[in-house]
Design a protein around this motif. Structure first.
Motif, PDB file in Angstrom:
ATOM      1  N   UNK A   1     -15.709   9.093   7.680  1.00  0.00           N
ATOM      2  CA  UNK A   1     -14.386   8.464   7.557  1.00  0.00           C
ATOM      3  C   UNK A   1     -14.120   7.942   6.142  1.00  0.00           C
ATOM      4  N   UNK A   2     -14.469   8.754   5.149  1.00  0.00           N
ATOM      5  CA  UNK A   2     -14.251   8.388   3.758  1.00  0.00           C
ATOM      6  C   UNK A   2     -13.128   9.230   3.165  1.00  0.00           C
ATOM      7  N   UNK A   3     -12.494   8.691   2.149  1.00  0.00           N
ATOM      8  CA  UNK A   3     -11.430   9.381   1.437  1.00  0.00           C
ATOM      9  C   UNK A   3     -11.744   9.370  -0.058  1.00  0.00           C
TER      10      UNK A   3
ATOM     11  N   UNK B   1     -15.752  10.659  -6.245  1.00  0.00           N
ATOM     12  CA  UNK B   1     -16.197   9.443  -5.572  1.00  0.00           C
ATOM     13  C   UNK B   1     -15.394   9.283  -4.288  1.00  0.00           C
ATOM     14  N   UNK B   2     -16.107   9.061  -3.183  1.00  0.00           N
ATOM     15  CA  UNK B   2     -15.479   8.784  -1.898  1.00  0.00           C
ATOM     16  C   UNK B   2     -15.614   7.304  -1.583  1.00  0.00           C
ATOM     17  N   UNK B   3     -14.666   6.785  -0.826  1.00  0.00           N
ATOM     18  CA  UNK B   3     -14.701   5.382  -0.441  1.00  0.00           C
ATOM     19  C   UNK B   3     -14.365   5.196   1.023  1.00  0.00           C
ATOM     20  N   UNK B   4     -14.795   4.054   1.560  1.00  0.00           N
ATOM     21  CA  UNK B   4     -14.459   3.713   2.946  1.00  0.00           C
ATOM     22  C   UNK B   4     -13.798   2.342   3.017  1.00  0.00           C
ATOM     23  N   UNK B   5     -13.346   1.850   1.860  1.00  0.00           N
ATOM     24  CA  UNK B   5     -12.727   0.533   1.809  1.00  0.00           C
ATOM     25  C   UNK B   5     -13.671  -0.564   1.371  1.00  0.00           C
TER      26      UNK B   5
ATOM     27  N   UNK C   1       0.852  -1.179   0.000  1.00  0.00           N
ATOM     28  CA  UNK C   1       0.000   0.000   0.000  1.00  0.00           C
ATOM     29  C   UNK C   1       0.888   1.228   0.000  1.00  0.00           C
ATOM     30  N   UNK C   2       0.672   2.127  -0.938  1.00  0.00           N
ATOM     31  CA  UNK C   2       1.642   3.184  -1.208  1.00  0.00           C
ATOM     32  C   UNK C   2       1.263   4.547  -0.654  1.00  0.00           C
ATOM     33  N   UNK C   3       0.133   4.658   0.026  1.00  0.00           N
ATOM     34  CA  UNK C   3      -0.286   5.970   0.475  1.00  0.00           C
ATOM     35  C   UNK C   3      -1.196   5.841   1.681  1.00  0.00           C
ATOM     36  N   UNK C   4      -1.347   6.926   2.390  1.00  0.00           N
ATOM     37  CA  UNK C   4      -2.278   6.999   3.505  1.00  0.00           C
ATOM     38  C   UNK C   4      -3.408   7.926   3.105  1.00  0.00           C
ATOM     39  N   UNK C   5      -4.659   7.478   3.201  1.00  0.00           N
ATOM     40  CA  UNK C   5      -5.746   8.320   2.719  1.00  0.00           C
ATOM     41  C   UNK C   5      -6.024   9.507   3.635  1.00  0.00           C
ATOM     42  N   UNK C   6      -6.457  10.599   3.028  1.00  0.00           N
ATOM     43  CA  UNK C   6      -6.868  11.777   3.784  1.00  0.00           C
ATOM     44  C   UNK C   6      -8.389  11.726   3.952  1.00  0.00           C
ATOM     45  N   UNK C   7      -8.848  11.652   5.194  1.00  0.00           N
ATOM     46  CA  UNK C   7     -10.276  11.607   5.479  1.00  0.00           C
ATOM     47  C   UNK C   7     -10.884  12.969   5.152  1.00  0.00           C
TER      48      UNK C   7
END
Length: 324
Positions: A206-208, A272-276, A195-201
């Motif tokens: 709690x979506x990125x 588009x936002x995601x939460x995993x 995993x190459x990045x940390x998501x910004x909420x």
């Protein structure tokens, strides 16, 4: 955060002229302020919902079968550059997705422009179908949604009192793109993870961001989705959630709307936002014929839709190459 409105558009497919005009004005009012809505009441809504569910089974195919349809950017030995499969990056992150682009069947004749041969290439199809009749279902869904998009364009024309021939020029023919999208589930982070990045909420859920904000290069877009995440930014700069509804289609405008309507309706900025959670969608992009003269935003001169698209495609292809 507000949600986008839902409008019943059944009157556009049969009913009195007064109901048609009423719904047309409702559509224009919502698009001018909120830049999008969810449409219900269109023909065969339940059947189309099931067909869309069947189409996204494409992503259950083996990696090798999907790669046999990949564009030359990912599989140099393949012949298709424009239509086809776009795999997720090998180096996984928090916003990974794969997609399949399908054009009109049969393909359209390419204009006489440098590099335009990609616009006439045939659709690649899977060697093994996800289920019997999948290819025919894809073609039928393409045709059905394009017809709905044309009806909506004519309704918007009525609501704005635009000249019919101007809108008809943008709708005639068979051109368009059906896009199947699969937003992949979140990977667990571990010492050995790639995993190459940390998501910004970006919101209180709690979506990125998994799909960057943009405006589609087209006239009108219809989108079916399985899970929340799509957002449209209104004229008030507020993001509105576009919630999935069984058989519902979100409607948003492409970049050709700004000059077409003298700014009354602008191209819909969306993301588009995601939460995993895994998420799939099917979008229909209504496009003019290649030779149609258009007036894109931020460009003073008129040019053909093919010229505009080839320019945009070149820029996006370079951007994709940097990410993969």
């Amino acid at each position: 955060m507000p949600d986008t409105q839902t409008l019943d558009i059944a009157a556009l497919f049969g009913g009195s002229s007064s109901d048609y005009e009423r719904v047309s004005h409702q559509i224009v009012d919502v698009l001018s302020e909120e830049c999008g809505f969810v449409a219900i009441g269109h023909p065969a809504m339940v059947e189309q919902h099931q067909r869309a569910n069947d189409l996204v089974r494409f992503f259950d195919l083996s990696h090798d079968v999907k790669l046999s349809m990949a564009t030359t950017q990912f599989e140099p030995n393949n012949s298709n550059c424009y239509r086809g499969y776009y795999p997720a990056p090998e180096k996984r992150g928090y916003s990974d997705k794969e997609r399949l682009d399908i054009g009109p069947e049969p393909g359209l004749v390419a204009p006489n422009l440098e590099g335009s041969e990609i616009l006439s290439e045939p659709n690649p199809w899977p060697i093994t179908e996800p289920q019997a009749g999948w290819r025919l279902d894809s073609i039928q869904y393409f045709d059905d949604l394009r017809k709905i998009a044309v009806v909506l364009m004519n309704s918007i024309s009525c609501g704005l009192n635009l000249k019919h021939d101007v809108v008809d020029e943008l709708c005639r023919g068979r051109n368009g793109t059906l896009r199947l999208l699969n937003y992949l589930p979140q990977l667990e982070r571990s010492p050995n993870s790639d995993v190459s990045e940390t998501p910004e909420i970006v919101d209180n859920k709690n979506r990125w961001v998994v799909g960057r904000e943009h405006v589609d290069t087209t006239t009108l877009t219809l989108l079916w989705q399985t899970y929340p995440g799509l957002q449209i930014k209104g004229r008030d700069n507020e993001w509105r959630d576009v919630l999935p509804r069984e058989g519902g289609l979100s409607v948003h405008c492409g970049d050709l709307f700004t000059k077409l309507t003298s700014g009354v309706i602008n191209g819909s900025i969306h993301r588009v936002l995601g939460d995993g959670t895994p998420r799939t969608s099917v979008g229909m992009f209504l496009e003019p014929d290649w030779a149609t003269t258009i007036r894109p935003p931020n460009i003073d001169e008129e040019l053909s839709y093919a010229e505009h698209l080839l320019s945009v495609f070149s820029v996006r292809k370079k951007a994709q190459a940097r990410r993969y």
